[in-house]
Enzyme design. Structure first.
Site, PDB file in Angstrom:
ATOM      1  N   LYS A 119      78.058  67.848 -27.240  1.00 41.64           N
ATOM      2  CA  LYS A 119      77.404  67.286 -26.036  1.00 41.64           C
ATOM      3  C   LYS A 119      76.047  66.679 -26.436  1.00 41.64           C
ATOM      4  O   LYS A 119      75.944  66.101 -27.514  1.00 41.64           O
ATOM      5  CB  LYS A 119      77.283  68.366 -24.960  1.00 41.64           C
ATOM      6  CG  LYS A 119      78.643  69.032 -24.691  1.00 41.64           C
ATOM      7  CD  LYS A 119      78.692  69.824 -23.439  1.00 41.64           C
ATOM      8  CE  LYS A 119      80.090  70.414 -23.290  1.00 41.64           C
ATOM      9  NZ  LYS A 119      80.278  71.130 -22.049  1.00 41.64           N
ATOM     10  N   SER A 164      84.497  77.611 -22.095  1.00 41.47           N
ATOM     11  CA  SER A 164      83.910  78.911 -22.481  1.00 41.47           C
ATOM     12  C   SER A 164      84.719  79.652 -23.537  1.00 41.47           C
ATOM     13  O   SER A 164      84.817  80.883 -23.494  1.00 41.47           O
ATOM     14  CB  SER A 164      83.702  79.785 -21.236  1.00 41.47           C
ATOM     15  OG  SER A 164      82.807  79.156 -20.344  1.00 41.47           O
ATOM     16  N   GLY A 184      81.290  75.793 -19.620  1.00 41.41           N
ATOM     17  CA  GLY A 184      79.880  76.173 -19.668  1.00 41.41           C
ATOM     18  C   GLY A 184      79.503  77.274 -18.692  1.00 41.41           C
ATOM     19  O   GLY A 184      78.325  77.529 -18.465  1.00 41.41           O
ATOM     20  N   ASN A 239      82.514  70.152 -29.463  1.00 43.72           N
ATOM     21  CA  ASN A 239      81.860  69.145 -28.629  1.00 43.72           C
ATOM     22  C   ASN A 239      80.382  69.519 -28.522  1.00 43.72           C
ATOM     23  O   ASN A 239      80.026  70.442 -27.807  1.00 43.72           O
ATOM     24  CB  ASN A 239      82.535  69.143 -27.237  1.00 43.72           C
ATOM     25  CG  ASN A 239      81.870  68.180 -26.272  1.00 43.72           C
ATOM     26  OD1 ASN A 239      80.993  67.394 -26.666  1.00 43.72           O
ATOM     27  ND2 ASN A 239      82.268  68.227 -25.007  1.00 43.72           N
ATOM     28  N   GLU A 268      82.514  66.046 -17.667  1.00 46.85           N
ATOM     29  CA  GLU A 268      81.110  65.664 -17.400  1.00 46.85           C
ATOM     30  C   GLU A 268      80.991  64.157 -17.225  1.00 46.85           C
ATOM     31  O   GLU A 268      80.130  63.684 -16.479  1.00 46.85           O
ATOM     32  CB  GLU A 268      80.210  66.203 -18.528  1.00 46.85           C
ATOM     33  CG  GLU A 268      80.020  67.708 -18.371  1.00 46.85           C
ATOM     34  CD  GLU A 268      79.826  68.484 -19.667  1.00 46.85           C
ATOM     35  OE1 GLU A 268      79.513  67.871 -20.704  1.00 46.85           O
ATOM     36  OE2 GLU A 268      80.011  69.719 -19.633  1.00 46.85           O
ATOM     37  N   GLU A 302      90.864  71.348 -19.724  1.00 48.46           N
ATOM     38  CA  GLU A 302      89.597  72.055 -19.540  1.00 48.46           C
ATOM     39  C   GLU A 302      89.344  72.237 -18.046  1.00 48.46           C
ATOM     40  O   GLU A 302      88.851  71.317 -17.381  1.00 48.46           O
ATOM     41  CB  GLU A 302      88.446  71.246 -20.143  1.00 48.46           C
ATOM     42  CG  GLU A 302      88.580  70.982 -21.621  1.00 48.46           C
ATOM     43  CD  GLU A 302      87.245  70.606 -22.246  1.00 48.46           C
ATOM     44  OE1 GLU A 302      86.732  71.394 -23.037  1.00 48.46           O
ATOM     45  OE2 GLU A 302      86.714  69.539 -21.911  1.00 48.46           O
ATOM     46  N   HIS A 312      86.084  63.266 -20.438  1.00 49.61           N
ATOM     47  CA  HIS A 312      85.546  64.628 -20.317  1.00 49.61           C
ATOM     48  C   HIS A 312      85.060  64.832 -18.874  1.00 49.61           C
ATOM     49  O   HIS A 312      84.561  63.910 -18.242  1.00 49.61           O
ATOM     50  CB  HIS A 312      84.388  64.822 -21.308  1.00 49.61           C
ATOM     51  CG  HIS A 312      83.936  66.246 -21.376  1.00 49.61           C
ATOM     52  ND1 HIS A 312      83.084  66.785 -20.429  1.00 49.61           N
ATOM     53  CD2 HIS A 312      84.232  67.253 -22.230  1.00 49.61           C
ATOM     54  CE1 HIS A 312      82.886  68.065 -20.719  1.00 49.61           C
ATOM     55  NE2 HIS A 312      83.569  68.377 -21.806  1.00 49.61           N
TER      56      HIS A 312
HETATM   57  P1  PGA Z   1      82.109  75.077 -23.216  1.00 48.82           P
HETATM   58  O1  PGA Z   1      82.382  73.487 -23.146  1.00 48.82           O
HETATM   59  O2  PGA Z   1      82.852  75.607 -24.402  1.00 48.82           O
HETATM   60  O3  PGA Z   1      80.600  75.187 -23.371  1.00 48.82           O
HETATM   61  O4  PGA Z   1      82.589  75.653 -21.932  1.00 48.82           O
HETATM   62  C1  PGA Z   1      83.658  72.957 -23.406  1.00 48.82           C
HETATM   63  C2  PGA Z   1      83.648  71.464 -23.165  1.00 48.82           C
HETATM   64  O5  PGA Z   1      82.992  70.998 -22.229  1.00 48.82           O
HETATM   65  O6  PGA Z   1      84.313  70.704 -23.892  1.00 48.82           O
END
Ligand code: PGA
Length: 254
Positions: free
Chosen positions: A14, A213, A173, A12, A100, A167, A98
């Site tokens: 982003k 992460s 993140g 991803n 976010e 997640e 997601h």
């Molecule tokens: P991350 O993001 O690996 O940076 O924690 C995962 C995601 O949001 O899909």
């Protein structure tokens, strides 16, 4: 990882990377060889046709997906992108819900269920993202939250091919990954919940990814868990070297 589900590794991006990064990303994948797992990269909208053309040109075993879509078929929705347009770009997958999008764009379960249905209707495989906040985890609400997020979609529509990405919001993140045991516990719970809607065989066939992460140093212990079928990777997927490292390490565990 269990032998009877095909592993899936997803990147991803982003709101990162540019057209110039696509070429080097694809070149890095050229040495991967045989397609042992499914690999999907989710770039931002403008890069969808660029990435689909580049993977074809380089002959790399990577598919492309969108990070979001609009729930309506088409119309006066300035700034939005439809499932058909995504499919038309050559993409085959779409992330839905997601965290976010849920947090920063106020997406609720009903909207996400509509997006999943729209994506599936257009021939895209939806990746339904679910996960609890830190407060919910600390308050013992994890199962109630994630089953509510799952039920909202599956009670409404049960697309033939659906991938679930668990997640935990507190792990995205932040560098704080769920322990393999804790992730496995939630994945096993989700698979039991999937069986309620899809039957035992449907639940056994559905991939459940872990995200939050994931990096080369923690992927092996996570992928050893029987109900973790791959990863949805943000930060560590921006560098093709570390995404490849994760894929190779997971291959060695299988
Ligand atoms: P991350 O993001 O690996 O940076 O924690 C995962 C995601 O949001 O899909």
């Amino acid at each position: 990882m269990s032998g009877h589900r095909r592993p899936l590794q997803a990147a991803n991006w982003k709101m990162h990377l540019l057209r110039r990064d696509v070429e080097s990303y694809c070149r890095a994948f050229a040495g991967l060889g045989e397609k042992l797992e499914e690999i999907v990269v989710f770039p931002s909208f403008p890069l969808l046709p660029i990435l689909t053309a580049a993977v074809e040109e380089h002959g790399v075993p990577v598919e492309v997906g969108a990070q979001d879509l609009h729930h309506e078929e088409g119309g006066a929705f300035t700034g939005d992108v439809s499932a058909l347009q995504i499919r038309d770009s050559g993409a085959l997958w779409a992330l839905c819900g997601h965290s976010e999008r849920r947090q920063l764009h106020g997406e609720d379960d009903a909207l996400i269920a509509a997006k999943v249905a729209r994506a599936a209707g257009a021939g895209l495989t939806p990746v339904l993202c679910i996960g609890e906040s830190l407060e919910a985890r600390q308050g013992g609400q994890t199962e109630a939250i994630v089953s509510g997020q799952l039920d909202a979609v599956l009670g409404d529509t049960a697309p033939r091919s659906l991938v679930v990405a668990y997640e935990p919001v507190w792990a995205i993140g932040t560098g704080a990954t769920a322990t393999p045991e804790l992730a496995q516990e939630t994945h096993a719970f989700l698979r039991r919940r999937l069986a309620h809607w899809l039957g035992e065989a449907g639940a056994e066939a559905t991939r459940i990814l872990y995200g939050g992460s994931v990096k080369p140093t923690n992927c092996e212990a996570l992928i050893e868990q029987p109900d973790i079928d791959g990863f949805l990777i943000g930060g560590a997927s921006l560098d093709p070297g570390s995404f490849l490292d994760i894929i190779q390490r997971c291959r060695r565990q299988s």
